[in-house]
Design a protein around this motif. Structure first.
Motif, PDB file in Angstrom:
ATOM      1  N   ASP A  36      30.516  15.100 -26.595  1.00 42.75           N
ATOM      2  CA  ASP A  36      31.569  15.806 -25.854  1.00 42.75           C
ATOM      3  C   ASP A  36      31.040  17.099 -25.235  1.00 42.75           C
ATOM      4  O   ASP A  36      31.275  17.399 -24.064  1.00 42.75           O
ATOM      5  N   VAL A  37      30.316  17.891 -26.052  1.00 42.87           N
ATOM      6  CA  VAL A  37      29.777  19.165 -25.562  1.00 42.87           C
ATOM      7  C   VAL A  37      28.761  18.921 -24.456  1.00 42.87           C
ATOM      8  O   VAL A  37      28.762  19.601 -23.417  1.00 42.87           O
ATOM      9  N   PHE A  38      27.892  17.948 -24.650  1.00 35.21           N
ATOM     10  CA  PHE A  38      26.874  17.627 -23.661  1.00 35.21           C
ATOM     11  C   PHE A  38      27.529  17.240 -22.332  1.00 35.21           C
ATOM     12  O   PHE A  38      27.133  17.688 -21.249  1.00 35.21           O
ATOM     13  N   SER A  39      28.583  16.433 -22.411  1.00 36.23           N
ATOM     14  CA  SER A  39      29.285  15.994 -21.210  1.00 36.23           C
ATOM     15  C   SER A  39      29.948  17.160 -20.486  1.00 36.23           C
ATOM     16  O   SER A  39      29.901  17.258 -19.256  1.00 36.23           O
ATOM     17  N   ARG A  40      30.569  18.067 -21.248  1.00 32.47           N
ATOM     18  CA  ARG A  40      31.236  19.226 -20.647  1.00 32.47           C
ATOM     19  C   ARG A  40      30.229  20.134 -19.934  1.00 32.47           C
ATOM     20  O   ARG A  40      30.491  20.657 -18.841  1.00 32.47           O
ATOM     21  N   VAL A  41      29.072  20.355 -20.568  1.00 38.15           N
ATOM     22  CA  VAL A  41      28.042  21.209 -19.961  1.00 38.15           C
ATOM     23  C   VAL A  41      27.554  20.591 -18.652  1.00 38.15           C
ATOM     24  O   VAL A  41      27.384  21.278 -17.645  1.00 38.15           O
ATOM     25  N   ARG A  42      27.343  19.303 -18.659  1.00 39.19           N
ATOM     26  CA  ARG A  42      26.846  18.614 -17.463  1.00 39.19           C
ATOM     27  C   ARG A  42      27.819  18.739 -16.296  1.00 39.19           C
ATOM     28  O   ARG A  42      27.427  18.894 -15.143  1.00 39.19           O
ATOM     29  N   THR A  43      29.124  18.670 -16.583  1.00 37.02           N
ATOM     30  CA  THR A  43      30.113  18.636 -15.498  1.00 37.02           C
ATOM     31  C   THR A  43      30.693  20.010 -15.150  1.00 37.02           C
ATOM     32  O   THR A  43      31.060  20.259 -14.002  1.00 37.02           O
ATOM     33  N   ASP A  44      30.767  20.925 -16.129  1.00 36.29           N
ATOM     34  CA  ASP A  44      31.516  22.167 -15.919  1.00 36.29           C
ATOM     35  C   ASP A  44      30.683  23.443 -15.919  1.00 36.29           C
ATOM     36  O   ASP A  44      31.195  24.512 -15.561  1.00 36.29           O
ATOM     37  N   TYR A  45      29.407  23.394 -16.359  1.00 35.98           N
ATOM     38  CA  TYR A  45      28.615  24.626 -16.390  1.00 35.98           C
ATOM     39  C   TYR A  45      28.434  25.157 -14.979  1.00 35.98           C
ATOM     40  O   TYR A  45      28.373  24.385 -14.013  1.00 35.98           O
ATOM     41  N   VAL A  46      28.323  26.494 -14.853  1.00 36.33           N
ATOM     42  CA  VAL A  46      28.317  27.153 -13.557  1.00 36.33           C
ATOM     43  C   VAL A  46      27.151  26.716 -12.676  1.00 36.33           C
ATOM     44  O   VAL A  46      27.234  26.764 -11.447  1.00 36.33           O
ATOM     45  N   GLU A  47      26.045  26.296 -13.282  1.00 34.01           N
ATOM     46  CA  GLU A  47      24.889  25.816 -12.527  1.00 34.01           C
ATOM     47  C   GLU A  47      24.480  24.448 -13.047  1.00 34.01           C
ATOM     48  O   GLU A  47      24.717  24.109 -14.208  1.00 34.01           O
ATOM     49  N   SER A  48      23.836  23.687 -12.182  1.00 36.61           N
ATOM     50  CA  SER A  48      23.339  22.382 -12.602  1.00 36.61           C
ATOM     51  C   SER A  48      22.125  22.557 -13.515  1.00 36.61           C
ATOM     52  O   SER A  48      21.240  23.372 -13.236  1.00 36.61           O
TER      53      SER A  48
END
Length: 450
Positions: A36-48
């Motif tokens: 879940d955390v990995f998926s959120r970081v991939r889609t929502d973090y401010v930078e790719s």
């Protein structure tokens, strides 16, 4: 996709198709959390962010949270580790550790750019090429300091008691010379700088052979200098200890299961039988050299002189991960032959000698003696003077310096000055070791006469 697989796995086991215990279900629930955390970081973090970088950082976070010595290595880092065990690698030649978010120097390797630039054990590296490295892991810091031989590098250093200063050096292809030696008054001074070289034990035997050839006989004693030695390969600690012990236990290691106790022994026969040994240690003597010092101390084969050692009593196992680098994991603790754990305790010296500045008292040179009296007998005096001249010639002839480099010491202003390595006039601990060895030699000669 990865998140979906974690969810499906959980549902599959919870459906009752396969019987599993509660702990297994908890593992899958936590893996689901990671997904879940990995998926959120991939889609929502401010930078790719690259997926591989996220996973590698997650793995390193898991391992470094266990202890400072466990870590994940990607393929490039794993190959560099293998290159180091061959005795060659590119960089500046410094061994470091991450400590409270900063990078601390364990020791510079002799005759390398870091050594020549005056980097010292205990220094903190706070910037690499004007880029702050606060919060980096030691692996990340090493990556920044390595590079193509011949390229320049600037390090900002913080040293206790001095203002921060910058040193500049050029990267080189580092060729590790783990064993160096020198002869002083027929006493062999052998310095082992690292155990990372997979032939350290062999090179020690070569050094002993060269010393005997130079002298034409056995040395009066051996001073084994293990100061500022950050360790290396466990099997090389065993190989070095084997040179000085005759069919004795060297070390035992225990893992999670205390029943799985492993012991290492020396072979029958001793390479330097009957020769007195003094081992020099200090607070930067860590891991492998502590195994050697502990074994020789427990078997009363050597006198340990210096200050309490670092206290790294854990063993890391390097596990290849096919196609993904390797894993460095703390798997065992080691114990001396008497069952002492060194972890966070270190080796206590038999004779404590802290390093000090050697200074000659000028007044002591001008002493009134018999020869200063007008009319004193000169015949014997002339003979003594001639003997003194001959002794000085023999001293120059029998003093061998085996590739011991000059060290450049950095002053507060950043200027460099030359300082000879293993020079008793500059090294108080070594001076005391030589004095003690001379005393032991005198006692041994008296015992023989009796």
């Amino acid at each position: 996709m990865q998140r979906f697989l974690f969810v499906c796995a959980s549902l599959y086991f919870m459906s009752g198709l396969v019987s599993v215990d509660a702990s297994t279900l908890e593992i899958y629930r936590l893996l689901n959390l990671f997904g879940d955390v990995f998926s959120r970081v991939r889609t929502d973090y401010v930078e790719s962010v690259e997926d591989q970088k996220l996973i590698e950082n997650a793995l390193n976070g898991m391992l470094t949270a266990l202890d400072p010595h466990s870590s994940y290595m990607n393929e490039k880092e794993f190959q560099e580790l293998k290159d180091m065990t061959k005795g060659e690698f590119g960089g500046i030649g410094v061994e470091i550790i991450g400590e409270h978010g900063v990078i601390k120097v364990i020791t510079p390797i002799d005759d390398t750019p870091a050594f020549q630039a005056g980097i010292e054990p205990g220094d903190y590296i706070v910037e690499v090429d004007e880029q702050p490295i606060l919060g980096m892991t030691s692996t990340e810091a090493v990556e920044k300091m390595r590079g193509k031989p011949g390229t320049s590098l600037k390090l900002k250093i913080v040293r206790e008691g001095k203002d921060p200063f910058v040193v500049e050096m050029k990267r080189e292809q580092i060729i590790v010379k783990p064993v160096r030696w020198k002869i002083e008054k027929d006493i062999a001074i052998i310095r082992i700088t690292t155990f990372i070289d997979e032939k350290t034990g062999e090179k020690l035997l070569i050094a002993l052979k060269e010393i005997r050839e130079k002298l034409g006989h056995d040395p009066r004693g051996i001073i084994l200098d293990l100061r500022n030695n950050a360790g290396g390969l466990l099997e090389q600690a065993v190989a070095v200890s084997d040179v000085f012990l005759d069919a004795k236990e060297i070390v035992s290691i225990k893992g999670r299961d205390e029943k799985e106790l492993q012991r290492a022994y020396s072979n029958p026969g001793e390479e330097v039988k009957g020769i007195p040994i003094i081992v020099l240690i200090n607070n930067w003597t860590a891991s492998c050299p502590e195994i050697v010092a502990g074994a020789l101390q427990d078997h009363k084969r050597a006198t340990i002189l210096g200050t309490r050692s670092y206290g790294k009593g854990s063993v890391q196992t390097v596990m290849p991960l096919s196609g993904y680098g390797g894993l460095r994991l703390t798997t065992h603790l080691y114990y001396t032959p008497n069952g002492r754990s060194i972890q966070a305790k270190g080796i206590e010296p038999d004779i404590e000698v802290t390093q000090a500045k050697v200074q000659i008292v000028e007044d002591a040179k001008e002493t009134f003696r018999e020869e200063n009296i007008p009319g004193a007998l000169k015949v014997e005096l002339n003979r003594v003077k001639q003997e003194k001249i001959e002794k000085e010639k023999d001293k120059d002839k029998n003093t061998e310096d085996k590739s011991l480099p000059a060290q450049k010491e950095v002053s507060e202003s950043g200027n460099k000055k030359e300082k000879s390595m293993l020079d008793p006039s500059e090294d108080y601990q070594l001076r005391r070791a030589i004095d003690l060895m001379e005393g032991l030699s005198i006692v041994r000669s008296i015992e023989k006469d009796i």
